[in-house]
Write an enzyme that holds these catalytic residues in place. Sequence first.
Site, mmCIF file in Angstrom:
data_model
loop_
_atom_site.group_PDB
_atom_site.id
_atom_site.type_symbol
_atom_site.label_atom_id
_atom_site.label_comp_id
_atom_site.label_asym_id
_atom_site.label_seq_id
_atom_site.Cartn_x
_atom_site.Cartn_y
_atom_site.Cartn_z
ATOM 1 N N SER A 81 0.824 -1.202 0.000
ATOM 2 C CA SER A 81 0.000 0.000 0.000
ATOM 3 C C SER A 81 0.860 1.255 0.000
ATOM 4 O O SER A 81 1.578 1.519 -0.955
ATOM 5 C CB SER A 81 -0.971 -0.028 1.180
ATOM 6 O OG SER A 81 -1.913 1.009 1.092
ATOM 7 N N ASP B 139 -3.240 6.715 -3.213
ATOM 8 C CA ASP B 139 -1.991 6.150 -2.717
ATOM 9 C C ASP B 139 -1.493 5.105 -3.718
ATOM 10 O O ASP B 139 -2.169 4.831 -4.718
ATOM 11 C CB ASP B 139 -2.174 5.592 -1.305
ATOM 12 C CG ASP B 139 -3.077 4.374 -1.255
ATOM 13 O OD1 ASP B 139 -3.894 4.196 -2.175
ATOM 14 O OD2 ASP B 139 -2.979 3.593 -0.290
ATOM 15 N N ASP C 61 -1.360 1.909 -4.189
ATOM 16 C CA ASP C 61 -2.203 0.804 -4.675
ATOM 17 C C ASP C 61 -3.641 1.245 -4.895
ATOM 18 O O ASP C 61 -4.510 0.421 -5.193
ATOM 19 C CB ASP C 61 -2.139 -0.394 -3.731
ATOM 20 C CG ASP C 61 -2.817 -0.149 -2.396
ATOM 21 O OD1 ASP C 61 -2.821 1.005 -1.933
ATOM 22 O OD2 ASP C 61 -3.345 -1.117 -1.806
ATOM 23 N N ASP D 279 -6.145 2.294 -3.137
ATOM 24 C CA ASP D 279 -7.326 2.000 -2.323
ATOM 25 C C ASP D 279 -7.705 3.174 -1.426
ATOM 26 O O ASP D 279 -8.717 3.119 -0.736
ATOM 27 C CB ASP D 279 -7.135 0.718 -1.497
ATOM 28 C CG ASP D 279 -6.024 0.798 -0.468
ATOM 29 O OD1 ASP D 279 -5.248 1.777 -0.495
ATOM 30 O OD2 ASP D 279 -5.922 -0.131 0.356
#
Length: 740
Positions: A209, A481, A483, A485
Amino acid sequence: MTLTDAALQSLLDAAREWADLDPDPVTEGQLRSLIGHADDGTSEPHAAQLRQADDGAIEPHAAQHKHAEPTAPGRQPELCDAASLKVQAQLELADSFSGTLQFGTAGLRAKLGAGPNRMNRIVVRRAAAGLASFLLNRAQTGNGPAYTPRAVVGFDARHNSEIFATETAAIFTAAGIETFLLPSALPTPVLAYAVRALECEGGVMVTASHNPPQDNGYKVYLGGRAVEESARGAQIVAPFDTDIAAQIAAVGSVRSVALASNGWTVIDAADVNDPATRLGAVDADVSITARLAQAADGGLVNHGADAGLVARAAGAWMTGDRSPSEGAGTDPVASDQSAGEKAAEATPGSPAANGVGHAGGADVRPMGDDLVDGGQADRGQADAGLVDRYVSAVVDLADRTHFPARGLKIVLTPLHGVGGTTAVSVLTDAGFDDVTVVTAQAKPDPDFPTVAFPNPEEPGALDLALEAARETGADIVIANDPDADRAAVAAVDPSTGSWRMLSGDEVGSLLGAHLAERMKGSGRVFANSIVSSRLLGRIAASHGIDHVQTLTGFKWISRVPGLDYGYEEALGYCVAPELVRDKDGISAALLIAELAAAAKAAGRSMFDTLDDLALKYGLHASDQLSVRVADLSLLETMMSRLRRNPPTSFGGSAVQKAVDLSEGDASVSSAALPPTDALLYLTENGSRVIIRPSGTEPKLKCYLEVIVPVTAAADLAPARARARAVLDAVLDDVRLALGL
């Protein structure tokens, strides 16, 4: 740290045993170099620990993939003396082998490197094998008839993500699980969507992440027949984490883990657009060796080494040359022995080395056999089916009838992550065609070169986006961000005339109010975590919508029965649980654009809407204090201090209620909360403080909220000043209570 001779010998023995098993020549080389330094401090740096500086000088690469400072032009780097190298190497080895990386509700997340306390191919292979056993056991022991489980695996663009994902797919396939592999580096919400869209029992997303570049992680979802309906497509919670951890612990030696050389499905258009054929679609006949070579071409095999070294290392692995420092510049396949034969011989735990034939119908020939021409799905076709279907479903969330305005100028940054292309597709397909992407951050880059920390919450992360917004005259900035999400939003605050980023609670409340206006009928459910603002509960109540508070994390928010909308203050928003039962920064970005465009068309701004909410429900102001630690034991020390000496007031207001959430408490929320390591305090004036250790980072996190009544628009400015003063006073008391 000083090790006894016996302790050092035990540590070195464990490290050597690990190096003998390591299938990754780069981490193996780094580990052997550390062993040499730790043993006598005189070894020369291994080739895998060197990288080429911009000026051509060779510099030692920091242990375990940390970035080294660039060497000044024309100057060789200063090498530490042997004694210092010895101490540093022993410290690094001790940390890498201090224990086993624990699998929990966040899956796995740690620094890349060799050893059981790092993210690497041995740890991932064992995790994949344990998860496969869990899914197979679940398929045999559930309430209904036995079935063959399905799983889908995705990955982002971080270092080693693709090879971790590919080997997971190979292990699942060898175990007899029907397995799908996303075709390229894609956002986490696409993987979460795929778990539901493909009716999979399991899902794995290889991502860390917004963690630093040297980290990677392994996030697990359950779905299909493995869990109840409300949890299908959600991240794991207890007791699944302990069940999976037990299966991982039972794996034994990594040599026992079989990897299929083909047999999984690389998703393309047929898999997702036609439900009748999606599960029998394309047998990609993908060899792991081919994917490893392709990863090497992209510099994705291992963080730290220069691209040429990585490519040579991959070639060495394929041909059986275990030393990436040898044979540089030679043709790795120019020999009488096939690349597949040498790879099988050189790779501990490979199917060939184990004498494995077939498992679950998958071909588990030696890895590298039968490199297929075009057998691996063309990377260019990658996202044709699944992403198009995801994009279309998200675009359909827009309410063009009631919110037709599209006159919004947007600056978007994916922060060097994998969400840019997908987010732009969603916005433009929904009619928001004035989108400027921050050029320097547009393409995925696992080193995140323009930000100190790839998290939109961190100071400075949005600097380039805000600069682009000022230059282009944009209305809003949206940041995902790495990734994708999470979503961050910035706009010009009319009260100051300056750009500022909205807090997660502000955006969560705006989305809640916007969705409440769109939703008709009874039976609607909103949810947010206990550390998020109480404002959402008041918005929900005024619209006749049920509201549920959960523990921190979307693994809890997303599984609230009947959920229509949920958010948490850490920039996570779930606006379409039926599509993605997790936070989704791309679908959230679309609805943020929708509400911002509607406000602009009415001659207003998002800040005016926030003022409306304050006038109606009271001014809810929040802040945070995060204490980052180098030693995780300090988190327990600080929590113990609070339990032994509980604070009696915050900001001059007496504590009216103190709850130790480690014991669970039904009075905090409309739904009983499972036990969690957190402390909650409510004061007489309505201020709230929650303190807990982070589940994903070495931090103690403190969440503050105060509520100030507002009766008229003229009172808003003084109310904000009063709220800020109270927050500052509460912060001071929190620091005092923690002994900071």
